[in-house]
Design a protein around this motif. Structure first.
Motif, short mmCIF file in Angstrom:
data_model
loop_
_atom_site.label_atom_id
_atom_site.label_comp_id
_atom_site.label_asym_id
_atom_site.label_seq_id
_atom_site.Cartn_x
_atom_site.Cartn_y
_atom_site.Cartn_z
N ARG A 292 -1.47 8.90 2.63
CA ARG A 292 -2.25 8.52 1.45
C ARG A 292 -3.31 9.57 1.16
NH1 ARG A 292 -5.95 3.92 2.86
NH2 ARG A 292 -6.99 5.71 3.80
N ASP A 293 -3.98 10.07 2.20
CA ASP A 293 -5.02 11.08 1.99
C ASP A 293 -4.45 12.36 1.41
OD1 ASP A 293 -6.88 9.31 2.95
OD2 ASP A 293 -7.02 10.20 4.96
N GLU B 40 -1.77 4.19 10.80
CA GLU B 40 -2.40 5.50 10.89
C GLU B 40 -1.64 6.53 10.06
OE1 GLU B 40 -2.59 6.34 15.04
OE2 GLU B 40 -4.08 4.77 15.46
N THR C 181 -2.27 6.10 6.38
CA THR C 181 -3.58 6.65 5.99
C THR C 181 -3.51 8.16 5.81
OG1 THR C 181 -4.76 4.87 7.13
CG2 THR C 181 -6.00 6.89 6.68
N GLU D 72 0.83 -1.20 0.00
CA GLU D 72 0.00 0.00 0.00
C GLU D 72 0.87 1.26 0.00
OE1 GLU D 72 -3.18 0.18 2.81
OE2 GLU D 72 -3.54 -1.97 2.77
#
Length: 206
Positions: free
Chosen positions: A170-171, A164, A167, A65
């Motif tokens: 990535r955002d 966390e 995430t 990821e």
């Protein structure tokens, strides 16, 4: 100028890390001309590692990821650099033609907006010296690279904090891509229309 790409028109970027694949049986294929040569390869788990296969697979899943996030951010940076290069060429042409100060100003405004988006993904103030990491904080690409190194340090599953942070980064990368898409479909499209009306053949392509 920190944003000058120099005579080579290149900017150094963070390398996209290669992934270490988990233990298992793989097929390696070598293509030589029209011939393919394949061989089975067994990757064996480190006998001294205390990590379980479940831990290793969880780590590998997050590493994949993170690498996908790196590729997304890198693709966005590449698109930005491509458009900026074309904008500079357009500005040179308009300056030579004269009487196009309004379009030159518009192109400059778009370039500045592109810099703002790119600055979320890549530290643009690097100088290539050994003190860059001390002077300037890493951006998404640098942080993803650092995160990947932390996640893959040993054969253990990633921590909640690792996931966390991934995430969050990535955002930011996704938001930068959306901002770029909106800028290209809006302001850049309008500039292209104006260039066409002025008879400028070199249009900016995203």
């Amino acid at each position: 100028d920190w944003y000058d790409m120099g005579s080579d028109r290149e900017r150094s970027a963070v390398g996209i890390a290669a992934l270490r694949y988990p233990p298992g049986t793989y097929t390696v294929t070598l293509e030589v001309g029209d011939e393919d040569y394949s061989q089975t390869l067994n990757v064996i788990k480190d006998p001294n590692s205390e990590g379980s296969m479940n831990d290793i697979m969880a780590q590998f899943a997050l590493a994949q990821e993170i690498r996908a996030d790196q590729l997304l951010a890198a693709e966005t940076v590449n698109r930005i650099e491509w458009v900026r290069r074309q904008l500079y060429d357009v500005i040179d042409i308009l300056d030579d033609q004269g009487s196009s100060e309004d379009l030159v100003e518009t192109a400059g405004t778009i370039d500045a907006a592109l810099v703002v988006i790119e600055d979320e993904l890549l530290q643009l103030q690097v100088t290539g010296t050994g003190q860059d990491q001390v002077r300037y904080p890493g951006k998404v690409l640098e942080r993803l690279n650092y995160l990947l190194g932390g996640v893959t340090t040993a054969d253990f599953r990633p921590t909640d904090q690792h996931m966390e942070v991934q995430t969050i980064l990535r955002d930011i990368a996704n938001e930068a891509k959306l901002d770029l898409d909106a800028l290209l479909e809006g302001d850049l499209s309008e500039l292209n229309n104006a260039l066409t009306e002025r008879g400028v053949n070199l249009l900016v392509s995203p």
